[in-house]
Design a protein around this motif. Structure first.
Motif, PDB file in Angstrom:
ATOM      1  N   SER A 118     -10.050  -2.931  -3.983  1.00 39.67           N
ATOM      2  CA  SER A 118      -9.597  -2.511  -2.656  1.00 39.67           C
ATOM      3  C   SER A 118      -9.621  -3.642  -1.803  1.00 39.67           C
ATOM      4  O   SER A 118      -8.990  -3.886  -0.842  1.00 39.67           O
ATOM      5  CB  SER A 118     -10.721  -1.652  -2.147  1.00 39.67           C
ATOM      6  OG  SER A 118     -11.760  -2.112  -2.060  1.00 39.67           O
ATOM      7  N   GLN A 150      -6.317  -5.603  -2.096  1.00 40.88           N
ATOM      8  CA  GLN A 150      -5.113  -4.844  -1.608  1.00 40.88           C
ATOM      9  C   GLN A 150      -5.365  -4.916   0.051  1.00 40.88           C
ATOM     10  O   GLN A 150      -4.162  -4.974   0.805  1.00 40.88           O
ATOM     11  CB  GLN A 150      -5.445  -3.150  -1.696  1.00 40.88           C
ATOM     12  CG  GLN A 150      -4.467  -2.218  -0.907  1.00 40.88           C
ATOM     13  CD  GLN A 150      -3.066  -2.088  -1.609  1.00 40.88           C
ATOM     14  OE1 GLN A 150      -2.946  -1.488  -2.571  1.00 40.88           O
ATOM     15  NE2 GLN A 150      -2.146  -2.636  -1.061  1.00 40.88           N
ATOM     16  N   ARG A 151      -6.472  -5.086   0.690  1.00 43.57           N
ATOM     17  CA  ARG A 151      -6.407  -5.059   2.054  1.00 43.57           C
ATOM     18  C   ARG A 151      -6.121  -6.537   2.433  1.00 43.57           C
ATOM     19  O   ARG A 151      -5.508  -6.761   3.486  1.00 43.57           O
ATOM     20  CB  ARG A 151      -7.995  -4.810   2.459  1.00 43.57           C
ATOM     21  CG  ARG A 151      -8.317  -3.298   2.451  1.00 43.57           C
ATOM     22  CD  ARG A 151      -9.804  -3.196   2.451  1.00 43.57           C
ATOM     23  NE  ARG A 151     -10.244  -3.421   3.699  1.00 43.57           N
ATOM     24  CZ  ARG A 151     -11.854  -3.209   3.956  1.00 43.57           C
ATOM     25  NH1 ARG A 151     -12.434  -2.954   3.134  1.00 43.57           N
ATOM     26  NH2 ARG A 151     -12.154  -3.807   5.211  1.00 43.57           N
ATOM     27  N   VAL A 189      -4.279   1.976   7.729  1.00 44.06           N
ATOM     28  CA  VAL A 189      -4.724   0.630   7.655  1.00 44.06           C
ATOM     29  C   VAL A 189      -6.093   0.553   8.029  1.00 44.06           C
ATOM     30  O   VAL A 189      -6.363   1.060   9.226  1.00 44.06           O
ATOM     31  CB  VAL A 189      -3.743  -0.346   8.042  1.00 44.06           C
ATOM     32  CG1 VAL A 189      -4.435  -1.724   8.116  1.00 44.06           C
ATOM     33  CG2 VAL A 189      -2.286  -0.195   7.817  1.00 44.06           C
ATOM     34  N   THR A 190      -7.093   0.365   7.308  1.00 43.18           N
ATOM     35  CA  THR A 190      -8.287   0.186   7.639  1.00 43.18           C
ATOM     36  C   THR A 190      -8.492  -1.055   8.751  1.00 43.18           C
ATOM     37  O   THR A 190      -9.723  -0.982   9.408  1.00 43.18           O
ATOM     38  CB  THR A 190      -9.281  -0.162   6.384  1.00 43.18           C
ATOM     39  OG1 THR A 190      -8.999   1.055   5.349  1.00 43.18           O
ATOM     40  CG2 THR A 190     -10.808  -0.203   6.669  1.00 43.18           C
ATOM     41  N   ASP A 191      -8.159  -2.338   8.238  1.00 40.12           N
ATOM     42  CA  ASP A 191      -8.047  -3.267   9.136  1.00 40.12           C
ATOM     43  C   ASP A 191      -7.063  -3.441  10.224  1.00 40.12           C
ATOM     44  O   ASP A 191      -6.183  -4.092   9.850  1.00 40.12           O
ATOM     45  CB  ASP A 191      -8.291  -4.488   8.105  1.00 40.12           C
ATOM     46  CG  ASP A 191      -9.253  -4.567   7.186  1.00 40.12           C
ATOM     47  OD1 ASP A 191     -10.483  -4.611   7.302  1.00 40.12           O
ATOM     48  OD2 ASP A 191      -8.933  -4.394   6.084  1.00 40.12           O
ATOM     49  N   GLY A 215       0.737  -1.426   0.133  1.00 39.80           N
ATOM     50  CA  GLY A 215      -0.055   0.142  -0.060  1.00 39.80           C
ATOM     51  C   GLY A 215       0.646   1.322   0.105  1.00 39.80           C
ATOM     52  O   GLY A 215       0.153   2.277   0.036  1.00 39.80           O
ATOM     53  N   GLU A 264     -18.246  -4.653   7.129  1.00 38.68           N
ATOM     54  CA  GLU A 264     -17.653  -3.463   7.754  1.00 38.68           C
ATOM     55  C   GLU A 264     -18.391  -3.343   9.130  1.00 38.68           C
ATOM     56  O   GLU A 264     -17.611  -2.986  10.026  1.00 38.68           O
ATOM     57  CB  GLU A 264     -17.969  -2.500   6.837  1.00 38.68           C
ATOM     58  CG  GLU A 264     -17.254  -2.561   5.434  1.00 38.68           C
ATOM     59  CD  GLU A 264     -15.652  -2.789   5.598  1.00 38.68           C
ATOM     60  OE1 GLU A 264     -15.119  -2.475   6.470  1.00 38.68           O
ATOM     61  OE2 GLU A 264     -15.069  -3.352   4.458  1.00 38.68           O
TER      62      GLU A 264
END
Length: 733
Positions: A382, A385-386, A162-164, A125, A472
Motif C-alpha cells: 500500500s 501504491q500511494r 485517494v487517501t493522501d 491505482g 497517519e
C-alpha cells in the motif's frame, strides 16, 4: 370476565358499528402510508438508476473525448501496469473500461473465483475486470517526457479514492468550486496524475485556452523527479527482448528455489548459526520467492510496447527494477570522491537499466525512496501504491533479497542534491546507510525515515514517530513529504563492530551499529523472536502483533535464570580501562541513541543521580554502556517503573565473551561463540530530523538549504558544506 361481556352486550349497536368503522379507517390510513412509502422509494430508485446511466454514458463520452486534448498537447501515452489483486465485498470499485462495478455482489451467495480477482494498476491505482484490462486506454502516468519543453497535465478520471489528498485539492483548480469525489455524487471530474489538482470537465476547455495545460508538479515539485529529465534507454531487438524475458523468468524461478532451500536450512540450524548482516538480514530473506510471484502476477501488457509522441517507446511495467543498470557509461557523481567502489559499479553496469537521469536543474531536490515490504508493519504494497501516485514511480524502489539500495543510488549518481526516504524498520535504515557508505560520497545525501518496522527506535529519536499510525494521525503521506522537504539535517554516529578470536583473528565480516548492541538476556528474547519469525512468518503481520509476540517471549523468560553467571562470562573494557559488571547483571547494552526497544530511554539525560557522566548524544562520538538485571527488569523499563544502571562512557569499547552468548545489533540477533567484540567509531551519516517539533528546527532546515544552494553556485565545495552541516548539527542539538 362475564361482567365485562354483559356490559359490552348492553352497548347500543351504533356504538359497536362506529368502533368497527374506526378500526377499518385506521387500517386504510396505514395501508396508504405504506403504499406511499413504497412508491416514493420506487421513484427514488428509478431516478437513481436513471442518473447512474446518464453518468455512465457521460463518463464513456469523456473517456473517448480525451483523445483530442492529448493530441493537441502531445502528451506521451503510457499503458497501465496491471497486477492481480483480490477484492472483497463492501468495496465500491468501478472498472475503468466498462465502468461497471468490479466488487462482488452483496448477496450471501459464495463469491465466484473469477469475481474475487481484479486487475489494479500499480502506478495510478485504476481497477478493471480481468477481461477488460486489455482494452484499457493508455492514460496512465507517463514517467518519461524527455524532449518536451515542459510538463503538461495528464488528466485522468479519478477512479479510486485517494487517501493522501490535501484539502485545497478538493476544489476545481479553474472555477474553485467544490469537486465531488464520489462516482455518483456530481459531475465527473479529472485529476492530474502529477500535481493532483482537480478540474471539472466543463472547465477544462477554458483552462486549456488560458494556461496550455502546463503542469508545475504541484506542492511537492522539488521532491518529485520531473519526467522531463528521465530518459528511457533504447530497447534491444525483439529477439533479444524475448531472450532477456526468458532469462529473467528463469532467474526468478531459480531465486525462489534457492530461497526455499535457504529457509529450510535455517529452520534446522537456527539455534547455533549467526544471522545475516544487519543490513540485509531476516527482514528480506524470503523476498525473492515473493518477487517471483509478483512478477508472474504482472499481466496484460507487461511485455507490450507503446509508442510515445516523442518517438521513444514506453514499456508498460514500471517497477522497482527501474534503476538497474545496463549501460557501460562511466560518469563519476558530482558529489562522490574518486575512490568509489569500482567493484559495485562494474556489477551494476552489467545489469539492465531502463531509465537514465539527464541534466537535472541545480534547484531540483528529488526524493529517492526505498521500501522494504518485509518490515514489521507489513504495509509495503500500500505504501508503494500511494507513493507511486504522489511521486514519479521511477524514484520509488522496492528492496528485496535480489535488489538492494545500490540500484537506486546508481540511478541518482548524476544528481547533485537529493534526499532519501527509507520506508522500513531500523534494520532497513542500516542497510541503506551501509550502501551509502560504499558510494564514498564527499557529502552524502541525508536520510529520512517512514517508520514501518516494529521498534522504530531511530525514527523516534529523529521525531518521525513510532509507527505508521503516528504518520497517519499527523496527516498521512502528504504531510510527511512536506516535513521531509522542510526537515533539518543532523548527524548520526556510526560504529564498526569487529568480531575476533582470542588471537585477534577476525571471525566474521565487520558489522555496523547505529542504535545499540546487546549481550545477554535482551539478545536472547530478540533471538527467540527472530527464530519464530523464520519458522512462522505469517504470525508477524502487523506492528501490534509483533509487540505482543515480543511481550509473550519476554514473559516466558521472566523466571529463567540462564544468565545467573553472566557477570563472570563477560569482560568489559572502555577506553583501555576494565569496567566491573554488576553481580546482578544479566545483560549489557551499548547505546548510541536515546531509544531502545520501542522508545525506552536507557541513559536518561535528566537523571541527576550520576554526576560523573555526560549527557547522551547521537553525534558526540561517544557510546554509553548500561546493565540490566533480567527480563523482569526489561519489562519494568518498558512501562517506566525502573531505570537501567549506568556503567561507563567511551569511544573504544571491547566486550570479551568467555562463553556462548546471544548478541544483537540494532535488533538483528545471533548466537555467538567465545570471542572479542571491538566497537570503534566508523563515521557519521547525515540524517533528516522532523523540524515541526523542534524550537530551532526550521532555522536548521533553512541553513541546510542555503548551504546546498551555496554549493550549487560554487561558493563552497562539498567538503566545506559537510563540515558546516556537522558544526550546525552540533551547535543546534
Amino acid at each position: 370476565m362475564d361482567h365485562f361481556m354483559e356490559s359490552d352486550a348492553l352497548l347500543p349497536s351504533w356504538i359497536r358499528k362506529r368502533s368497527v368503522e374506526m378500526a377499518e379507517a385506521h387500517l386504510f390510513i396505514i395501508s396508504c402510508c405504506v403504499a406511499g412509502l413504497v412508491g416514493i422509494l420506487t421513484i427514488y430508485y428509478t431516478a437513481f438508476q436513471w442518473r447512474r446511466n446518464i453518468n455512465l454514458s457521460w463518463m464513456k463520452a469523456i473517456a473517448r473525448s480525451k483523445k483530442n486534448p492529448k493530441t493537441r498537447n502531445k502528451v506521451a501515452l503510457a499503458p497501465h501496469t496491471w497486477v492481480l489483486e483480490s477484492v472483497t465485498r463492501g468495496k465500491s470499485l468501478n472498472c475503468c473500461v466498462c465502468l461497471k462495478s468490479v466488487s462482488p455482489s452483496q448477496t450471501l451467495s459464495p463469491i465466484v473465483a473469477s469475481d474475487s480477482f481484479i486487475h489494479r494498476c500499480s502506478i495510478c491505482g485504476a481497477e478493471s475486470h480481468l477481461s477488460c484490462s486489455s482494452n484499457a486506454h493508455e492514460d496512465c502516468k507517463c514517467v518519461s517526457m524527455f524532449g518536451y519543453d515542459h510538463v503538461v497535465h495528464q488528466w485522468a478520471v479519478q477512479w479510486t479514492e485517494v487517501t493522501d489528498q490535501s484539502d485545497e485539492s478538493s476544489f476545481c483548480s479553474y472555477c474553485e468550486e467544490p469537486c465531488s469525489g464520489s462516482f455518483l455524487g456530481g459531475s465527473p471530474i479529472w485529476c492530474c496524475l502529477w500535481c493532483r489538482r482537480l478540474v471539472h470537465v466543463d472547465c477544462h476547455g477554458s483552462m486549456f485556452n488560458e494556461t496550455g495545460d502546463v503542469c508545475d508538479l504541484g506542492p511537492f515539485r522539488r521532491l518529485i523527479l520531473s519526467p522531463l529529465y528521465v530518459k528511457q534507454l533504447n530497447r534491444t531487438t525483439s529477439a533479444g527482448g524475448i531472450l532477456s524475458s526468458i532469462t529473467h523468468g528463469a532467474n526468478e524461478i531459480a531465486s525462489s528455489v534457492r530461497a526455499t532451500i535457504r529457509s529450510q536450512s535455517k529452520k534446522k540450524k537456527h539455534r547455533h548459526e549467526g544471522s545475516a548482516d544487519a543490513g540485509n538480514s531476516s527482514s528480506t530473506s524470503d523476498t525473492s520467492a515473493e518477487s517471483a510471484a509478483e512478477t508472474n502476477q504482472t499481466v496484460n501488457g507487461t511485455r507490450r510496447i507503446g509508442e510515445n509522441h516523442n518517438g521513444t517507446t514506453a514499456k508498460e511495467e514500471v517497477n522497482h527494477e527501474s534503476g538497474e543498470a545496463k549501460t557501460t557509461e562511466r560518469t563519476s557523481s558530482l558529489n562522490r570522491s574518486p575512490s568509489i567502489n569500482q567493484k559495485d559499479e562494474l556489477h551494476l553496469t552489467g545489469t539492465r537499466q531502463k531509465y537514465e537521469l539527464i541534466d537535472l536543474p541545480p534547484e531540483a531536490r528529488p526524493l529517492l525512496v526505498f521500501i522494504n515490504k518485509k518490515s514489521g508493519a507489513q504495509r509495503g504494497d500500500s505504501l508503494k501504491q500511494r507513493l507511486n501516485i504522489l511521486l514519479n514511480p521511477v524514484q520509488v524502489f522496492e528492496l528485496s533479497s535480489t535488489q538492494g539500495p545500490e540500484a537506486g543510488l546508481y540511478l541518482f549518481r548524476k544528481v547533485s542534491h537529493f534526499r532519501i526516504l527509507v520506508c522500513g524498520g531500523d534494520g532497513t535504515v542500516g542497510w541503506v546507510l551501509d550502501a551509502i557508505d560504499k558510494q564514498n560520497y564527499v557529502s552524502p545525501p541525508p536520510v529520512a525515515i517512514l517508520p514501518a518496522g516494529t521498534g522504530n527506535d531511530l525514527a523516534r529519536v529523529l521525531s518521525w514517530g513510532g509507527g505508521l499510525g503516528s504518520v497517519e494521525r499527523q496527516g498521512g503521506l502528504c504531510t510527511l513529504l512536506d516535513h521531509i522537504e522542510h526537515a533539518a539535517v543532523t548527524i548520526l554516529d556510526r560504529w564498526k563492530v569487529s568480531i575476533s578470536n582470542q588471537l585477534g583473528k577476525p571471525l566474521h565480516a565487520p558489522k555496523f551499529l547505529n542504535n545499540y548492541l546487546g549481550v545477554g538476556c535482551d539478545a536472547k528474547v530478540a533471538l527467540e523472536i527472530h527464530n519464530l519469525r523464520e519458522e512462522n512468518p505469517e504470525k508477524f503481520y502487523n506492528q501490534f502483533m509483533n509487540k505482543v509476540l515480543y511481550a509473550r517471549e519476554g514473559a516466558k523468560s521472566i523466571m529463567d535464570r540462564t544468565f545467573a553467571d553472566f557477570p563472570w562470562q563477560v569482560r568489559v573494557e572502555v577506553d583501555g580501562v576494565d569496567i566491573e559488571v554488576p553481580e546482578d547483571a544479566e545483560g549489557v547494552l551499548v547505546a548510541n541513541i536515546g531509544s531502545y526497544m520501542g522508545g525506552v530511554d536507557l541513559w536518561q539525560n535528566e537523571d541527576e543521580n550520576y554526576d560523573n557522566f555526560d549527557p547522551q548524544s547521537m553525534h558526540d562520538k561517544v557510546l554509553e554502556v548500561v546493565s540490566i538485571s533480567g527480563t523482569w527488569h526489561l519489562g519494568k523499563l518498558q512501562v517506566g517503573l525502573s531505570r537501567a544502571r549506568r556503567i561507563a562512557q567511551g569511544q573504544l569499547i571491547k566486550i570479551q565473551l568467555l562463553a556462548d552468548l546471544p548478541v544483537q545489533i540494532d535488533g538483528e540477533p545471533w548466537f555467538q561463540q567465545p570471542c572479542t567484540l571491538t566497537i570503534t567509531h566508523h563515521g557519521q551519516a547525515f540524517m533528516l530530523k522532523r523540524a515541526a517539533e523542534e524550537p530551532l528546527g526550521h532555522a536548521a532546515a533553512i541553513i541546510a538549504d542555503v548551504l546546498e544552494n551555496a554549493e550549487t553556485n560554487h561558493v563552497i565545495n562539498a567538503s566545506q558544506k559537510r563540515a558546516l552541516l556537522q558544526e550546525m548539527a552540533l551547535r543546534l542539538s
